[in-house]
Design a protein around this motif. Sequence first.
Motif, PDB file in Angstrom:
ATOM      1  N   SER A  38       0.837  -1.209   0.000  1.00 58.78           N
ATOM      2  CA  SER A  38       0.000   0.000   0.000  1.00 58.78           C
ATOM      3  C   SER A  38       0.868   1.255   0.000  1.00 58.78           C
ATOM      4  O   SER A  38       0.566   2.233  -0.705  1.00 58.78           O
ATOM      5  CB  SER A  38      -0.929   0.002   1.214  1.00 58.78           C
ATOM      6  N   LEU A  39       1.937   1.240   0.782  1.00 55.13           N
ATOM      7  CA  LEU A  39       2.849   2.374   0.827  1.00 55.13           C
ATOM      8  C   LEU A  39       3.477   2.625  -0.544  1.00 55.13           C
ATOM      9  O   LEU A  39       3.521   3.763  -1.033  1.00 55.13           O
ATOM     10  CB  LEU A  39       3.938   2.120   1.870  1.00 55.13           C
ATOM     11  N   LYS A  40       3.939   1.554  -1.176  1.00 51.50           N
ATOM     12  CA  LYS A  40       4.580   1.704  -2.488  1.00 51.50           C
ATOM     13  C   LYS A  40       3.599   2.204  -3.544  1.00 51.50           C
ATOM     14  O   LYS A  40       3.933   3.072  -4.364  1.00 51.50           O
ATOM     15  CB  LYS A  40       5.193   0.365  -2.921  1.00 51.50           C
ATOM     16  N   ILE A  41       2.391   1.680  -3.536  1.00 51.46           N
ATOM     17  CA  ILE A  41       1.409   2.074  -4.542  1.00 51.46           C
ATOM     18  C   ILE A  41       1.004   3.541  -4.365  1.00 51.46           C
ATOM     19  O   ILE A  41       0.934   4.308  -5.335  1.00 51.46           O
ATOM     20  CB  ILE A  41       0.168   1.160  -4.481  1.00 51.46           C
ATOM     21  N   LEU A  42       0.732   3.935  -3.120  1.00 50.75           N
ATOM     22  CA  LEU A  42       0.307   5.311  -2.876  1.00 50.75           C
ATOM     23  C   LEU A  42       1.402   6.304  -3.256  1.00 50.75           C
ATOM     24  O   LEU A  42       1.123   7.355  -3.849  1.00 50.75           O
ATOM     25  CB  LEU A  42      -0.100   5.486  -1.414  1.00 50.75           C
ATOM     26  N   ARG A  43       2.640   5.980  -2.929  1.00 51.96           N
ATOM     27  CA  ARG A  43       3.737   6.879  -3.298  1.00 51.96           C
ATOM     28  C   ARG A  43       3.931   6.896  -4.818  1.00 51.96           C
ATOM     29  O   ARG A  43       4.182   7.950  -5.402  1.00 51.96           O
ATOM     30  CB  ARG A  43       5.015   6.461  -2.573  1.00 51.96           C
ATOM     31  N   TRP A  44       3.815   5.739  -5.442  1.00 48.83           N
ATOM     32  CA  TRP A  44       3.910   5.658  -6.906  1.00 48.83           C
ATOM     33  C   TRP A  44       2.824   6.507  -7.557  1.00 48.83           C
ATOM     34  O   TRP A  44       3.051   7.136  -8.594  1.00 48.83           O
ATOM     35  CB  TRP A  44       3.797   4.198  -7.321  1.00 48.83           C
ATOM     36  N   ALA A  45       1.651   6.547  -6.945  1.00 50.24           N
ATOM     37  CA  ALA A  45       0.523   7.300  -7.489  1.00 50.24           C
ATOM     38  C   ALA A  45       0.618   8.790  -7.209  1.00 50.24           C
ATOM     39  O   ALA A  45      -0.236   9.552  -7.671  1.00 50.24           O
ATOM     40  CB  ALA A  45      -0.788   6.756  -6.934  1.00 50.24           C
ATOM     41  N   GLY A  46       1.628   9.216  -6.447  1.00 53.21           N
ATOM     42  CA  GLY A  46       1.856  10.639  -6.244  1.00 53.21           C
ATOM     43  C   GLY A  46       1.419  11.213  -4.920  1.00 53.21           C
ATOM     44  O   GLY A  46       1.497  12.427  -4.711  1.00 53.21           O
ATOM     45  N   PHE A  47       0.965  10.361  -3.996  1.00 57.30           N
ATOM     46  CA  PHE A  47       0.519  10.870  -2.698  1.00 57.30           C
ATOM     47  C   PHE A  47       1.694  11.050  -1.738  1.00 57.30           C
ATOM     48  O   PHE A  47       2.694  10.338  -1.808  1.00 57.30           O
ATOM     49  CB  PHE A  47      -0.503   9.911  -2.076  1.00 57.30           C
TER      50      PHE A  47
END
Length: 246
Positions: free
Chosen positions: A72-81
């Motif tokens: 979840s951390l990786k996806i959210l950061r990848w998505a720009g959050f």
Amino acid sequence: MIRPIGNDFVKRYRLGYNLDALERVRERVGEEVYFRLRELIEYRLTGSDFNRHPLDVKIVLAFSGGSDSTASLKILRWAGFDVIPVMVKLPQIREPVLLNAVSQGAVFVEIPGYIGVMQEQIQKGAPICGRCHTMVMNAVEEYARRNGIKIVASGDLLSSGLVSIYQKDDLVVLNLPAFLALDKAEVIAVIGRRYALGFGCPLWKSASRRTPSIKKYGIQRVLRELRARAITPEMAEKLILDILST
């Protein structure tokens, strides 16, 4: 990072339902967050890429260091959050997990009286995972409130539909893997390393050895994940055998 779901009918249905849930919190999360989350779902549905420029929006993530919260951390950061991982310092968390959390920029909080509540549950032969999860999420949500952050994310795989993202008092809770209809195999692929599949933390394992009847609640949890297609039958078998061997 994550892949489109192709022709998976069940996941397509879940994602459509999750879009309905997103509409319900649109005003609360704001237009930037709304459109970025919508683009994430559309990416899962169609493979259409999107602009992932950084957003000036903070999200607090309940971070355990396990596969679901790490993905979840990786996806959210990848998505720009702008993600703030918040780890509750529980006595059963081992030093390598804490060090990994530090490397991810985690903030640490504590739960006064936690071990007393867990000991009471164990003495009664009651399940501890649900109570632990509630206490952890309450602590993470309180951190968000103290810091004026209105979105709290988790690594929950199961809470699909209208509880994949929802308003809780003054916060919005985003169960990211469930919101994106990710299963365990996809989560493990996102973290990009070998993952030893096993059930329960050190406290749960200790409690189940002391009170074997607790194991049935673990098996029920695995079967829930299997029915929801969050895990495969092979994963379920491995997890149940791990529970029984504890």
